[in-house]
Each structure stands twice: as C-alpha cells, then as structure tokens.
Write a protein that holds these residues in place. Structure first.
Motif, short mmCIF file in Angstrom:
data_model
loop_
_atom_site.label_atom_id
_atom_site.label_comp_id
_atom_site.label_asym_id
_atom_site.label_seq_id
_atom_site.Cartn_x
_atom_site.Cartn_y
_atom_site.Cartn_z
N VAL A 26 0.85 -1.19 0.00
CA VAL A 26 0.00 0.00 0.00
C VAL A 26 0.88 1.24 0.00
O VAL A 26 2.04 1.20 0.43
CB VAL A 26 -0.93 0.04 1.23
CG1 VAL A 26 -1.95 -1.07 1.18
CG2 VAL A 26 -0.13 -0.02 2.52
N GLU A 27 0.32 2.33 -0.51
CA GLU A 27 1.02 3.60 -0.48
C GLU A 27 1.01 4.17 0.93
O GLU A 27 0.12 3.86 1.73
CB GLU A 27 0.35 4.58 -1.44
CG GLU A 27 0.37 4.15 -2.90
CD GLU A 27 -0.33 5.16 -3.79
OE1 GLU A 27 -0.63 6.26 -3.29
OE2 GLU A 27 -0.57 4.87 -4.97
N PRO A 28 1.97 5.03 1.26
CA PRO A 28 1.94 5.70 2.57
C PRO A 28 0.69 6.56 2.70
O PRO A 28 0.08 6.97 1.71
CB PRO A 28 3.21 6.55 2.57
CG PRO A 28 4.09 5.93 1.53
CD PRO A 28 3.18 5.37 0.48
N VAL A 29 0.32 6.83 3.92
CA VAL A 29 -0.85 7.65 4.22
C VAL A 29 -0.38 9.03 4.66
O VAL A 29 0.48 9.15 5.55
CB VAL A 29 -1.72 7.02 5.33
CG1 VAL A 29 -2.86 7.94 5.72
CG2 VAL A 29 -2.25 5.67 4.87
N THR A 30 -0.92 10.06 4.02
CA THR A 30 -0.59 11.44 4.38
C THR A 30 -1.68 11.98 5.29
O THR A 30 -2.86 11.97 4.93
CB THR A 30 -0.46 12.33 3.14
OG1 THR A 30 0.57 11.81 2.29
CG2 THR A 30 -0.11 13.75 3.53
N VAL A 31 -1.29 12.45 6.46
CA VAL A 31 -2.22 12.99 7.44
C VAL A 31 -2.07 14.51 7.46
O VAL A 31 -0.97 15.02 7.69
CB VAL A 31 -1.97 12.41 8.84
CG1 VAL A 31 -2.99 12.97 9.83
CG2 VAL A 31 -2.03 10.90 8.81
N THR A 32 -3.16 15.22 7.21
CA THR A 32 -3.17 16.68 7.27
C THR A 32 -3.95 17.10 8.49
O THR A 32 -5.14 16.78 8.63
CB THR A 32 -3.79 17.28 6.00
OG1 THR A 32 -3.09 16.80 4.86
CG2 THR A 32 -3.72 18.79 6.04
N GLY A 33 -3.28 17.80 9.41
CA GLY A 33 -3.91 18.22 10.64
C GLY A 33 -4.81 19.43 10.46
O GLY A 33 -4.88 20.02 9.38
N PRO A 34 -5.49 19.86 11.52
CA PRO A 34 -6.41 21.00 11.41
C PRO A 34 -5.74 22.29 10.98
O PRO A 34 -6.37 23.13 10.34
CB PRO A 34 -6.98 21.12 12.84
CG PRO A 34 -6.78 19.77 13.44
CD PRO A 34 -5.52 19.23 12.84
N THR A 35 -4.47 22.48 11.33
CA THR A 35 -3.79 23.71 10.97
C THR A 35 -3.00 23.59 9.68
O THR A 35 -2.25 24.50 9.31
CB THR A 35 -2.84 24.14 12.10
OG1 THR A 35 -1.89 23.10 12.33
CG2 THR A 35 -3.60 24.42 13.37
N GLY A 36 -3.14 22.46 8.96
CA GLY A 36 -2.45 22.28 7.69
C GLY A 36 -1.13 21.54 7.81
O GLY A 36 -0.50 21.24 6.79
N ASN A 37 -0.68 21.23 9.02
CA ASN A 37 0.56 20.47 9.18
C ASN A 37 0.37 19.05 8.66
O ASN A 37 -0.67 18.42 8.89
CB ASN A 37 0.98 20.43 10.65
CG ASN A 37 1.29 21.81 11.19
OD1 ASN A 37 1.80 22.65 10.46
ND2 ASN A 37 0.97 22.05 12.45
N GLN A 38 1.37 18.54 7.96
CA GLN A 38 1.28 17.21 7.36
C GLN A 38 2.33 16.27 7.94
O GLN A 38 3.40 16.68 8.36
CB GLN A 38 1.44 17.29 5.84
CG GLN A 38 0.30 17.97 5.12
CD GLN A 38 0.41 17.85 3.62
OE1 GLN A 38 1.47 17.57 3.07
NE2 GLN A 38 -0.70 18.08 2.93
N ARG A 39 1.96 15.01 7.93
CA ARG A 39 2.89 13.96 8.31
C ARG A 39 2.58 12.73 7.47
O ARG A 39 1.44 12.56 6.99
CB ARG A 39 2.79 13.63 9.80
CG ARG A 39 1.45 13.07 10.21
CD ARG A 39 1.30 12.95 11.72
NE ARG A 39 2.29 12.07 12.30
CZ ARG A 39 2.33 11.79 13.61
NH1 ARG A 39 1.45 12.36 14.43
NH2 ARG A 39 3.23 10.97 14.08
#
Length: 693
Positions: A540-553
């Motif tokens: 599977v591809e990695p999962v990108t998490v975008t937080g409420p303030t736009g920060n990504q991980r």
C-alpha cells in the motif's frame, strides 16, 4: 545586615500596659515636681526597655535573583498564519534581553494544547503550576506571549494573586481576515435513499458579503452554490449507502485569510437502511431453499419477498386454475414496476423456464448497472440449456458454465484473493489446512471472465464464489447449491451465517466490506488514532495525514491480516484530520468536532487588558508596521512599571540567610549598671533638691 528585634519577657499586652502606666506616672510627676521628674521617667523607661528585651541581630545574607515568568502560548490558535514565527522571534529576543538583567532569572513556560478534552488555552493554570516552588515575594513579574485568546482568565486581580506586574505581548495583526463554516443543523443519521437537510452559515470578517460553497459526498463533488454570508442556508443531501456518508461543506477562502482550516466542515452521517428489501426467487423447491429464507427472515431489518416456482408453464396437467392453491407470479409488478425498490435480487436455483420474458432480464441488467445487486445461487440447472447464462444476464455474470456438474465430496477453501477479500477473510475455520469445515457434495464447473478472480474454490481449484462490479452495481455467483449442508451441521457444518451475511452486505455496498478502503478512528486512549488500509494488493502507499492547521505527516502502514495494513499515531492537534492514500480519503475528528481553539481565531488585546493594567502591567501588540517590536526590559523599584517602549519588573531584594548572631542589649552587667546609674542619678538629684529646700 544588622537589625533590632524585641523579645519581651512578658506578653506584649502586659508590656504595653506597663508602658501606659509609665507614661501616666511620668506626666503626673512632671506636673508635681517639674523637671526633676525626668530622671524618674528615664529610670522607669530603662526598666520597661529591659522587660522588652531588645537584641541586636546580625544576619549573614546571600542575595538571590528574583524570578520573571515568561508564559509562551503554543495552543492551536497560535499555530495560525505567521504567529508561530512571530512567537519564536519574540521568545528568542526576550531570552537575550533577560540575560542583561543580572538580578532577575527568567523562567520560560511553554503551554501546548491540553492532551485531553476541550479546555482551550489555559495559560494561568500553567503559570500557577510552574511557580508552585517560587515564594510570592520573589516574583518580579510575568510576561505572557499569546494571541490574547485565553480561556482561564481570573475574574479579578485579587483572584490572580500576583504581587508583580503582568505584561501581555500579543501576536497576530489587528486587521486579520477570516471566513468559516458554522453548522446550525447537522443530522448524524439518515435513511438510505432519502434526502435530508443540512443548515449552515458562512461567517466572515473583512469579507465580500457572499461566498461560493462546494459540497462533497465521500470525496466527490455534488454541487456548488453561492450564498450571502452571515445568513443561514439549507442544503439537501441524499444518503446513498449504509454506514458513514462523509459530507464536506467547504467555502472558498478570502485573499490573505488568516487560516483556511475552518473553511471546511465535515459531517459524517450514518446511513441507516429503513428496511432492506430483498427479492428471493427460487426456481424449484429444494433442501437449500429453507436456508436462504431462514437466514433472511432472521434479520429484522430485512423485508423479504419470496417466490418459489412450483409449477412452471411447461408443466400442464389439466388441473383447473380454480382448484390450484397457488398465486400467480407477479412478474410485471416485480421486474418492471417495482424492481428499483429492491436492494438485492437473489435467483436461487432458477432456470430460464419462460416465466420471465427476455425484456425482464434486460430490466435486471439495467437495475444492476444503475446500482442494484444480484446474487445467483446456482445448482445443476446452471449447466443446462435453460441456464441463466444463456439469457441477457450473461452480460453481467462473473462466469459461464462449461456444461459439467461435479458430484463429489470436497472442502471449500479460500483462494489467494479470498484470503484478502473482506467477504471471506478470516472466516472461522479457514486458518486450518484444509479448512475445518464440513464437505459440500456438488459444484457447477464454470470459467470466470477475464479480470475476475474467485474468492472461494472447490475441487481441482474450480471457482466456487466469484464477485464482480458492473458499473454502479454488484453481482455475485455462487456455483453450488449445497450451502445448506453447513446450516444442517453436516460433518460439523461451517460458517454459513458469516459467509452469506457478509456476501449480502457486500452486495449492498456495506462500507466495512469494501475491497479498497481507508479508515481511521480514535482508540479512546487520549489522542491516539488507529489507521487501517484494506486492499487487495500486496503493498500500500503511505498515508498522508493533514492536521487541522495544515501540518502534514506521512505514515507507513505495517501488514497485519492478509489484505489489511494498519498503524497508530498520536495526534498533535485537536480537530479534524484528513488522511489520504492514493485516491482514498478518510477523516477522523480528534477531540470535539468544533474545538474552542478554532471557534475564535482572531488575536485580541481586550480580554487581558483589565487584568494586566490592574497589576501595574501593560498589554501591547508585537507586530507593527516596521516589523516585530519587543519592548525593553527594566528593573524598577518604584513608580510606573511600563512605558511606551519598555516594561518593568519590581525587584524584591530577596536573600538566603546563611547565619544569624544575636546580641542582647538589656541583659548583662552593663545593662544593670545603666539601670543602677539612672536610679542613683535620680536619688542624688532629688536629695540635693530636698536639702536646698
């Protein structure tokens, strides 16, 4: 350091009483005897002083620095716009400038979001906890570096309990612009196939008076309209399927807007099927017919319509219709007029016996391609000339029979694809080899179409259960009529309930049984979020998490069960998080759906103004036209504690006492000699005056 202290030999009230008597006696004596009474008063004063027991105290003191607390707001609202950079710059400058104040020690207190709950920004609580070990007199002052949106402000200066000044440095800008979506009526449940109404409002400051709103359902655009801001509006949304229907309402951003994280509201609406309408058509009476009927009737949420063809048209024995106890098969009503009312159509051992005209099979094909579901539970008739594969249904069936029926005991088993497919993954008993299931005794030999892989197989790897998607609809082909053997407990039976229920729910688009799915939910342990990725692929591809303030991980998922990858992560922020993996999107809300930190995002100088000025401090913005301005720091012993370009701190001259020496002044020979000298002088003076008289 020298000081004078008193340790009376009698209680202070008694000593004060003696003092009053001495004063009265001295006044009366002066009135009666004149100036000679002064010696008597002096002698009595020395006696009174001796009783007060004065001492000279010498303290060995080591000066200590006073404490200045610098509270740095790191809450969610402080992460908006250029506030993080502004905060870091001011903090660094304060740290540098405090280095020049040799008598004050800075103590920096960084205050993040609360780990749990929706308590908002609690700077004063953090200040109290951080200064628990600092005596009140050693606190020279407090500096708060914040956007001014604080949720635990004391009601008064007395409740604050500070002896030093409070200075507030406010980040942000006075002309901030922002636009956000506010949900007024947000239903959490809806009936599948019906419309519901969502009421919302676009709120803005420094806006244009109108805004374009985009509505999405499960990641796909379903509409775009323009509404006036500051006025409620309504949206009509159809619930397409059971389970979560994720509705996004997003308003276009303003130029130079403070943040866009509150421009979108996400509403997960749980789709509830009012009644699952299932049409079961049995081609003839047989032992497995009762299994299907019992399974469907056992679910109170299923509205079953069941017809069994007992006498096909070609069987004519001359019996008058009036003597038959059967009702006519309402083919036109079911397959023309009301076919779209059904969620699932099941043909159980049905052969093309001229009961249904060809045009009706065209209706079924159209019904499936427009979103319906079809299940074929095949028996020997599927391999005969009257097979459904020889009708118009052949265009949507996953496989075609080759005319052979295999009659032998065998154990159904999962294919490689079946191990990963949510319909058959981890079926009870499948972990054994061979599976711990009872035998089936018949299978219809068939060839599945290209691109379709069966999830269950029989002897010699013959396909047993194949699934396919036809445009918006779904089709399942079960190539045996012996599932009833498991229901009857033949050779200890098998997981027929799990298999057939999962199969039915997959056909009716249950989200939990999708082959490709991305899911996220909080685990109940603080801010921990579990992410699951269901797939039929090996990776599977990695999962990108975008937080409420736009920060990504980015998250890397690890394999668990076949076809299932998962991981957990700790959310750093409260609010809505968006997860993406390829073209799949999922949402998870950490904490409350509308956090206090994002309900009011504008920086403010009014909330803390009264409190700061009440302590002698000040409040000011650090952002000016020329850039960031940090006031000078000064140590002030008296007078004002702030100016146009400076803020002050009040030193306390605190010290640690290393040793104490006490020298009694009213004890010893010299004190007795002084008292005796006073009495003798009084006697001599009064005696001489008496002789002279």
């Amino acid at each position: 350091m020298l000081s004078l202290s008193f340790t009376p030999l009698v209680p202070w009230p008694v000593l004060i009483g003696f003092g009053v008597l001495v004063v009265i006696f001295a006044v009366l004596a002066f009135l009666a005897r004149g100036r000679t009474a002064i010696l008597r008063a002096l002698a009595l004063a020395l006696v009174l002083l001796a009783i007060a027991n004065p001492s000279l105290v010498r303290e060995d003191r080591e000066p200590v620095k006073d404490i200045a607390a610098i509270v740095v707001d790191r809450s969610g609202s402080q992460a908006l716009g250029d506030r993080p950079a502004m905060t870091d710059a001011v903090r660094a400058e304060l740290q540098r400038r405090f280095g020049a104040l040799t008598n004050i020690e800075p103590r920096f207190i960084d205050v993040p979001d609360a780990k749990e709950g929706d308590e908002g920004t609690r700077l004063f609580t953090a200040l109290s906890q951080a200064l628990a070990d600092v005596p009140a007199e050693r606190l020279a002052g407090v500096v708060m570096l914040t956007d001014g949106v604080v949720h635990d402000i004391p009601t008064s200066v007395a409740a604050l309990g500070l002896k030093g000044p409070l200075h507030v440095l406010v980040t942000g800008h006075p002309d901030e612009r922002d636009r956000q979506i506010k949900l007024i009526e947000a239903p959490r449940f809806g009936i599948v196939g019906r419309d519901l109404t969502i009421r919302a409002e676009v709120m803005e400051r420094g806006g244009t008076g109108s805004a374009t709103v985009t509505v999405r359902r499960d990641g796909e655009d379903v509409g775009r309209r323009t509404f006036p801001t500051g006025q409620p509006f309504s949206l009509t949304m159809r619930i397409e399927h059971g389970g979560p229907n994720v509705v996004e309402i997003e308003v276009e951003p303003l130029p130079g807007e403070l943040t866009t994280i509150n421009n979108r509201a996400v509403l997960p609406i749980e789709g509830i099927r009012e009644k699952l309408r299932v049409l079961l058509v049995s081609g003839e009476p047989h032992q497995g017919e009762r299994t299907w009927r019992n399974l469907l009737k056992s679910d109170a949420n299923v509205d079953l319509v069941h017809f069994t063809i007992l006498r096909p048209p070609e069987k004519q024995d001359g019996t008058p219709i009036s003597e038959l106890s059967l009702i006519a098969f309402p083919t036109r009503e079911l397959f023309v007029q009301k076919i779209k009312d059904f969620d699932l159509i099941i043909f159980d051992r049905y052969a093309n016996q001229s009961v249904l005209p060809s045009a009706y099979f065209d209706n079924i094909v159209r019904y499936v391609r427009e979103g319906g579901a079809l299940l074929i539970a095949a028996g020997p008739e599927f391999a005969s000339p009257s097979s459904l594969s020889r009708t118009r249904l052949s265009a949507i069936l996953p496989g075609e029979p080759n005319g052979r029926v295999v009659e032998q005991p065998y154990k159904a088993s999962l294919t490689g694809v079946g191990n990963r497919h949510p319909v058959t993954r981890a079926l009870p008993g499948s972990e054994a080899s061979p599976p711990a299931w009872g035998d089936w005794l018949r299978i219809v030999s068939a060839q599945v179409k290209p691109g379709i892989q069966p999830i269950l197989q029989g002897p010699d790897a013959l396909p047993l259960l194949a699934l396919s998607r036809e445009e918006k609809g779904r089709v399942a082909l079960l190539l045996s009529d012996h599932a009833w053997l498991w229901a009857r407990g033949y050779q200890e039976g098998g997981p027929y309930l799990d298999l057939l229920r999962r199969l039915g729910h997959w056909l009716m688009k249950e989200p939990a049984l999708e082959e490709e799915a991305l899911r996220a939910q909080t685990t109940g342990h603080g801010r921990e979020v579990r992410v699951e990725r269901q797939t039929m692929a090996d990776t599977v591809e990695p999962v990108t998490v975008t937080g409420p303030t736009g920060n990504q991980r980015t998250l890397t998922l690890t394999p668990g069960e076949p076809g299932l990858f998962a991981t957990t992560f700790e959310a750093a922020e409260l609010g809505l998080h968006t997860l993406r993996s390829g073209n799949l999107v999922a949402f998870v809300s950490v904490g409350p759906p509308n956090p206090r930190e994002l309900a009011d995002v504008f920086s403010d100088t009014e909330r803390l103004k009264a409190l700061a000025e009440g302590t002698g401090g000040s409040i000011r913005r650090v952002a000016e036209t020329g850039g960031i301005v940090v006031p000078r720091l000064q140590s002030v012993r008296s007078g004002r504690l702030s100016g146009a370009d400076w803020i002050g701190f009040r030193p306390s001259d605190s010290a640690n006492i290393r040793g104490v020496e006490v020298y009694p002044l009213a004890l010893g020979l010299w004190a007795l000699a002084a008292l005796a000298a006073a009495v003798l002088a009084m006697w001599l003076v009064e005696g001489r005056r008496g002789r002279a008289a």
